[in-house]
Design a protein around this motif. Structure first.
Motif, PDB file in Angstrom:
ATOM      1  N   CYS A 171      10.984   3.332 -67.962  1.00  0.00           N
ATOM      2  CA  CYS A 171      12.649   3.042 -68.367  1.00  0.00           C
ATOM      3  C   CYS A 171      12.405   2.201 -69.647  1.00  0.00           C
ATOM      4  CB  CYS A 171      13.081   2.376 -67.120  1.00  0.00           C
ATOM      5  SG  CYS A 171      12.282   0.668 -66.857  1.00  0.00           S
ATOM      6  N   PHE A 172      13.748   2.099 -70.268  1.00  0.00           N
ATOM      7  CA  PHE A 172      13.937   1.231 -71.380  1.00  0.00           C
ATOM      8  C   PHE A 172      15.060   0.454 -70.958  1.00  0.00           C
ATOM      9  CE2 PHE A 172      12.662   5.132 -73.575  1.00  0.00           C
ATOM     10  CZ  PHE A 172      11.707   4.790 -74.447  1.00  0.00           C
ATOM     11  N   LEU A 173      14.931  -0.950 -71.087  1.00  0.00           N
ATOM     12  CA  LEU A 173      15.774  -1.673 -70.706  1.00  0.00           C
ATOM     13  C   LEU A 173      16.476  -2.647 -72.004  1.00  0.00           C
ATOM     14  CD1 LEU A 173      14.215  -3.108 -67.688  1.00  0.00           C
ATOM     15  CD2 LEU A 173      16.058  -1.511 -67.676  1.00  0.00           C
ATOM     16  N   ALA A 174      17.538  -2.942 -72.272  1.00  0.00           N
ATOM     17  CA  ALA A 174      18.160  -3.649 -73.239  1.00  0.00           C
ATOM     18  C   ALA A 174      18.263  -4.991 -72.982  1.00  0.00           C
ATOM     19  CB  ALA A 174      19.200  -2.647 -73.801  1.00  0.00           C
ATOM     20  N   GLU A 175      17.863  -5.868 -73.502  1.00  0.00           N
ATOM     21  CA  GLU A 175      18.014  -7.434 -73.417  1.00  0.00           C
ATOM     22  C   GLU A 175      18.370  -7.835 -74.588  1.00  0.00           C
ATOM     23  OE1 GLU A 175      14.690  -8.913 -71.091  1.00  0.00           O
ATOM     24  OE2 GLU A 175      14.797  -7.072 -69.846  1.00  0.00           O
ATOM     25  N   HIS A 176      19.688  -8.636 -74.783  1.00  0.00           N
ATOM     26  CA  HIS A 176      19.827  -9.243 -75.904  1.00  0.00           C
ATOM     27  C   HIS A 176      19.716  -8.196 -77.191  1.00  0.00           C
ATOM     28  CE1 HIS A 176      19.586 -12.720 -73.445  1.00  0.00           C
ATOM     29  NE2 HIS A 176      18.378 -12.693 -73.366  1.00  0.00           N
ATOM     30  N   LYS A 177      18.903  -8.607 -78.019  1.00  0.00           N
ATOM     31  CA  LYS A 177      18.757  -7.719 -79.365  1.00  0.00           C
ATOM     32  C   LYS A 177      17.728  -6.901 -79.213  1.00  0.00           C
ATOM     33  CE  LYS A 177      19.492  -9.230 -83.711  1.00  0.00           C
ATOM     34  NZ  LYS A 177      19.253 -10.450 -84.847  1.00  0.00           N
ATOM     35  N   TYR A 178      16.797  -6.911 -78.141  1.00  0.00           N
ATOM     36  CA  TYR A 178      15.603  -6.127 -78.300  1.00  0.00           C
ATOM     37  C   TYR A 178      15.602  -5.189 -76.911  1.00  0.00           C
ATOM     38  CZ  TYR A 178      14.047  -9.381 -81.678  1.00  0.00           C
ATOM     39  OH  TYR A 178      13.738  -9.894 -82.913  1.00  0.00           O
ATOM     40  N   THR A 179      14.665  -4.158 -77.100  1.00  0.00           N
ATOM     41  CA  THR A 179      14.572  -3.269 -76.113  1.00  0.00           C
ATOM     42  C   THR A 179      13.201  -3.477 -75.286  1.00  0.00           C
ATOM     43  OG1 THR A 179      16.127  -1.677 -77.390  1.00  0.00           O
ATOM     44  CG2 THR A 179      14.708  -0.664 -75.170  1.00  0.00           C
ATOM     45  N   THR A 180      13.386  -3.452 -74.103  1.00  0.00           N
ATOM     46  CA  THR A 180      11.925  -3.730 -73.458  1.00  0.00           C
ATOM     47  C   THR A 180      11.601  -2.143 -72.866  1.00  0.00           C
ATOM     48  OG1 THR A 180      12.619  -6.053 -73.002  1.00  0.00           O
ATOM     49  CG2 THR A 180      10.810  -4.803 -71.599  1.00  0.00           C
ATOM     50  N   VAL A 181      10.435  -1.831 -73.099  1.00  0.00           N
ATOM     51  CA  VAL A 181       9.753  -0.635 -72.659  1.00  0.00           C
ATOM     52  C   VAL A 181       8.698  -1.127 -71.502  1.00  0.00           C
ATOM     53  CG1 VAL A 181       8.637   1.506 -73.162  1.00  0.00           C
ATOM     54  CG2 VAL A 181       9.515   0.266 -74.943  1.00  0.00           C
ATOM     55  N   LYS A 182       9.307  -0.457 -70.264  1.00  0.00           N
ATOM     56  CA  LYS A 182       8.210  -0.500 -69.135  1.00  0.00           C
ATOM     57  C   LYS A 182       7.376   0.792 -69.125  1.00  0.00           C
ATOM     58  CE  LYS A 182      10.759  -3.867 -66.325  1.00  0.00           C
ATOM     59  NZ  LYS A 182      10.085  -5.006 -66.496  1.00  0.00           N
ATOM     60  N   TYR A 183       6.376   0.838 -68.928  1.00  0.00           N
ATOM     61  CA  TYR A 183       5.449   1.758 -69.082  1.00  0.00           C
ATOM     62  C   TYR A 183       3.912   1.719 -68.055  1.00  0.00           C
ATOM     63  CZ  TYR A 183       2.740  -0.327 -72.866  1.00  0.00           C
ATOM     64  OH  TYR A 183       2.148  -1.322 -73.492  1.00  0.00           O
ATOM     65  N   THR A 184       3.471   2.859 -67.705  1.00  0.00           N
ATOM     66  CA  THR A 184       2.119   2.751 -66.998  1.00  0.00           C
ATOM     67  C   THR A 184       1.011   2.797 -68.028  1.00  0.00           C
ATOM     68  OG1 THR A 184       2.190   5.263 -66.692  1.00  0.00           O
ATOM     69  CG2 THR A 184       2.789   3.691 -64.970  1.00  0.00           C
ATOM     70  N   LYS A 185      -0.148   2.057 -67.787  1.00  0.00           N
ATOM     71  CA  LYS A 185      -1.149   2.261 -68.956  1.00  0.00           C
ATOM     72  C   LYS A 185      -1.664   3.581 -69.154  1.00  0.00           C
ATOM     73  CE  LYS A 185      -3.321  -2.095 -69.076  1.00  0.00           C
ATOM     74  NZ  LYS A 185      -4.352  -3.129 -68.689  1.00  0.00           N
ATOM     75  N   ASP A 186      -1.983   3.809 -70.153  1.00  0.00           N
ATOM     76  CA  ASP A 186      -2.590   5.395 -70.231  1.00  0.00           C
ATOM     77  C   ASP A 186      -4.102   5.193 -70.552  1.00  0.00           C
ATOM     78  OD1 ASP A 186      -3.367   7.649 -71.034  1.00  0.00           O
ATOM     79  OD2 ASP A 186      -1.929   7.953 -72.753  1.00  0.00           O
ATOM     80  N   GLU A 187      -4.523   5.883 -69.486  1.00  0.00           N
ATOM     81  CA  GLU A 187      -6.284   5.551 -69.559  1.00  0.00           C
ATOM     82  C   GLU A 187      -6.826   6.353 -70.954  1.00  0.00           C
ATOM     83  OE1 GLU A 187      -5.370   7.941 -66.811  1.00  0.00           O
ATOM     84  OE2 GLU A 187      -4.012   6.013 -66.565  1.00  0.00           O
ATOM     85  N   SER A 188      -6.056   7.353 -71.381  1.00  0.00           N
ATOM     86  CA  SER A 188      -6.799   8.107 -72.569  1.00  0.00           C
ATOM     87  C   SER A 188      -6.707   7.273 -73.657  1.00  0.00           C
ATOM     88  CB  SER A 188      -6.106   9.488 -72.754  1.00  0.00           C
ATOM     89  OG  SER A 188      -4.599   9.163 -73.187  1.00  0.00           O
ATOM     90  N   LEU A 189      -5.745   6.187 -73.862  1.00  0.00           N
ATOM     91  CA  LEU A 189      -5.662   5.572 -75.122  1.00  0.00           C
ATOM     92  C   LEU A 189      -6.510   4.169 -74.876  1.00  0.00           C
ATOM     93  CD1 LEU A 189      -1.859   5.791 -76.081  1.00  0.00           C
ATOM     94  CD2 LEU A 189      -3.981   6.759 -77.155  1.00  0.00           C
ATOM     95  N   MET A 190      -6.876   3.827 -73.696  1.00  0.00           N
ATOM     96  CA  MET A 190      -7.648   2.676 -73.616  1.00  0.00           C
ATOM     97  C   MET A 190      -9.335   2.771 -73.742  1.00  0.00           C
ATOM     98  SD  MET A 190      -5.817   0.759 -70.462  1.00  0.00           S
ATOM     99  CE  MET A 190      -6.813   1.511 -69.373  1.00  0.00           C
ATOM    100  N   GLU A 191      -9.776   1.644 -74.218  1.00  0.00           N
ATOM    101  CA  GLU A 191     -11.129   1.904 -74.473  1.00  0.00           C
ATOM    102  C   GLU A 191     -12.060   2.453 -73.247  1.00  0.00           C
ATOM    103  OE1 GLU A 191     -12.697   1.395 -77.919  1.00  0.00           O
ATOM    104  OE2 GLU A 191     -10.278   1.701 -78.076  1.00  0.00           O
ATOM    105  N   ARG A 192     -11.831   1.442 -72.397  1.00  0.00           N
ATOM    106  CA  ARG A 192     -12.466   1.951 -70.953  1.00  0.00           C
ATOM    107  C   ARG A 192     -11.425   1.889 -69.746  1.00  0.00           C
ATOM    108  NH1 ARG A 192     -15.723  -3.058 -70.364  1.00  0.00           N
ATOM    109  NH2 ARG A 192     -15.253  -3.352 -72.440  1.00  0.00           N
ATOM    110  N   SER A 193     -11.642   2.914 -68.935  1.00  0.00           N
ATOM    111  CA  SER A 193     -10.842   2.902 -67.945  1.00  0.00           C
ATOM    112  C   SER A 193     -11.109   1.896 -66.585  1.00  0.00           C
ATOM    113  CB  SER A 193     -11.029   4.477 -67.298  1.00  0.00           C
ATOM    114  OG  SER A 193     -10.237   4.572 -66.095  1.00  0.00           O
TER     115      SER A 193
END
Lengths: 367, 270
Positions: free
Chosen positions: B161-183
């Motif tokens: 989800c995206f949540l708007a708080e004040h002036k910014y937007t917070t993104v909540k996401y699950t970690k993506d293994e493919s983008l991490m160095e080590r799983s």
């Protein structure tokens, strides 16, 4: 002036005005010439001989030229107005009606003013017999008929131009549906790379490409044997394999199809192209294309399968290729052949079904 | 000079490498060539090697060159980007209009030489063209946040989800293994949620990702296929999402949208 003309040209598909540009010098010239011809006709038409024809011609010419030139100016401004406010969609009827109105108005104005000039200076050579209203009505009638004819002529000429344009457009699109520029330039790039590193393979790719294009560029698609079609398809895949490397793998399972079956040339090549575009190029790891063919109930069933994570059934390019094949099947088999697509989970399948007809007389190329 | 070549076709990359080397040797310049085979790899390489120039193919799997260029150009000191393509009618029209550098394949040595000499980083107007082109075709595949001069990539499919708080937007996401160095994944059902702040508005995100996300509140945009249930409390509606313990408030006028989605997906339309 130049720039505005340029703009106009770009806008033609949206605005589509049938009025030609009356501010154009060539146009004004032809208006003058046509006006003069009309003056001749009007001078020659009356059958009484007593009149002094040269004087008549001069006066009638003067009158007609005033009308013609002022009418051109009027239409020129009207056209500019339409082009300026081109966000509104004008119907041809509205444009025609307004143009006609303006022309009649100008004729009225000139008739009136010339009548007053004639009265003021007491030059009553021509219109001695006619009253004011007769004179006006007379002019409006002639002017009205000529204007209507002219507008009709412009309209038809414009329609003709549009027809020519669309015809050449469709021809081009048809050609592009057959030869995707993408494929041509990518292959050229492949050859350019291979020339340095592996001239032998470069040579083979060039030969394959030449063979494919020889068939692609044929004005009339013809029927060829299945073995020939299979060979062409394999040539195509060989070229793409060079480019995509390990990402492209293909699995043929078509041994049971009869070699001498008659199929439209390059029937499955566009389908393979689609499969590569969506199933291989779009995936980082690539994928496998599966071609399965069998002969069942005297029908050839050929299906091409590729993995595809996005739903492409409704994609424009894909649709165009399918429509093209459908049309060709109809031409050759009159409804006895069909093509269908389905997407199941991540698997996209195109299935062709066509009647098994042996290729007569022609040589069956061994694949 | 550090040059990053991005292309998904090995032969194309190979040829470019050779030509770049030739040019560098002719003008006797120190050079280093890096290669990447898609947009995501390109961003990673840009983070790691900080190249001066990127030669970027447009059509690539995973993430295309236009999107990668947008993300990379958001850095404080981005590399200059020259696009390469065999044929791309629509993109090229836009490039012409905004004087964005591009090279047509097969690339001539002379034109590459010229491009390497003259290229500069993309300006704001040019970036807008890239985004417009992208919006027309499809939404971005990734969202980026900038952290200490590096790009953090978040795959849109991992965003809950995206949540708007004040002036910014917070993104909540699950970690993506493919983008991490080590799983470091032990239990797939209990993936920890990450969150980060981005500078985009919910409105623009909603427009771009309307296919996958649903607006449920003035300050919340949630991923449709993560919706679990809709609960009615005293005055408000709360929507529960998979992988998110806390419910998200649904405003009255969006309740019917959520209900409709749950009903449709329950019927197996998804």
């Amino acid at each position: 002036m130049k720039q505005s003309e340029q703009k106009e040209k770009n806008n033609i598909p949206q605005v589509s005005l049938f009025l030609p540009d009356f501010c154009d010098l060539k146009m004004i010239f032809s208006v003058v010439i046509i006006g003069e011809l009309l003056a001749f006709i009007l001078t020659l038409a009356p059958l009484n001989i007593e009149q002094q024809r040269w004087n008549d011609l001069a006066l009638i010419s003067l009158f007609i030229q005033w009308n013609g030139l002022l009418g051109s100016v009027g239409l020129c401004f009207l056209r500019r107005f339409f082009i300026k406010y081109n966000h509104i969609k004008y119907s041809n009827q509205l444009v025609a009606a307004l143009s006609y109105l303006i022309l009649l108005l100008i004729i009225t104005l000139i008739s009136e003013s010339s009548f007053f000039v004639i009265q003021y200076y007491q030059i009553s050579i021509i219109i001695s017999s006619s009253t004011h209203w007769e004179f006006l009505l007379h002019n409006l009638l002639i002017g009205g008929i000529i204007s209507a004819l002219a507008l009709r002529y412009f309209y038809i000429q414009d329609q003709w131009r549009i027809k020519i344009q669309t015809e050449s457009q469709t021809k081009l699109q048809l050609l592009q549906a057959r030869i995707r520029p993408h494929f041509l330039f990518n292959s050229m790039n492949t050859i350019a790379s291979l020339t340095r590193t592996n001239p032998k393979v470069a040579e083979r790719v060039t030969e394959d490409l030449a063979e494919l294009f020889r068939m692609l560029l044929k004005e009339k698609h013809e029927l060829i044997s299945w073995s020939h079609e299979l060979m062409l398809s394999q040539r195509y895949i060989d070229i793409e394999k060079q480019r995509l490397g390990e990402r492209l793998s293909i699995h043929w399972q078509v041994e049971t199809l009869p070699d001498d079956a008659m199929v439209p040339a390059l029937l499955i090549q566009p389908l393979l192209e689609n499969a590569i575009f969506h199933g291989i190029e779009a995936e980082i790891k690539g994928g496998t294309i599966k071609v399965v063919g069998e002969l069942r109930n005297n029908k050839l069933l050929i299906s091409i399968q590729n993995t595809n994570s996005k739903n492409i059934i409704h994609r424009e390019g894909n649709k165009m290729a399918l429509d093209n094949i459908r049309q060709r099947l109809n031409v050759f088999f009159q409804g006895a052949a069909s093509i269908s697509v389905k997407q199941e989970n991540d698997i996209y399948t195109t299935t062709l079904s066509l009647p098994y007809q042996k290729l007569p007389y022609q040589q069956v190329v061994k694949g | 000079m550090k040059i990053l070549i991005v292309d998904d076709e090995p032969l194309a990359t190979e040829r470019l490498c050779q030509i770049v080397t030739e040019i560098a040797e002719e003008i006797d310049e120190q050079h280093k060539i890096y290669t990447a085979c898609n947009g995501i790899e390109a961003i990673k390489s840009a983070n790691r090697y900080d190249p001066d120039i990127i030669l970027m193919d447009i059509r690539m799997p995973g993430m295309d060159g236009l999107e990668a260029a947008r993300h990379i150009s958001a850095l404080d000191e981005p590399a200059a980007i020259v696009f390469t393509t065999a044929y791309d009618e629509y993109a090229l029209q836009a490039f012409e209009a905004q004087a964005i550098d591009y090279l047509l394949k097969p690339i001539r040595k002379e034109s590459l030489e010229k491009a390497l000499k003259n290229c500069c980083k993309l300006n704001k107007l040019q970036l807008e063209v890239l985004s417009l082109k992208n919006q027309k075709d499809f939404a971005r595949t990734h969202i980026t946040a900038q952290i200490r001069g590096n790009i953090l990539l978040i795959a849109v499919e991992n965003i809950i989800c995206f949540l708007a708080e004040h002036k910014y937007t917070t993104v909540k996401y699950t970690k993506d293994e493919s983008l991490m160095e080590r799983s470091v994944q032990d239990n797939p059902t209990e993936t920890a949620l990450e969150e980060t702040i981005i500078e985009e508005t919910l409105k623009s995100l909603e427009q771009e990702f309307s296919q996958y996300f649903l607006r449920v509140h003035r300050n919340a945009l949630i991923r449709k296929d993560k919706i679990q249930s809709l609960i009615k409390t005293e005055n408000t509606y709360i929507v529960k999402l998979k992988q998110l313990h806390k419910g998200i408030e649904v405003s009255r006028r969006h309740v019917s949208d959520v209900r409709k989605w749950i009903k449709d997906s329950g019927n197996g339309k998804w």
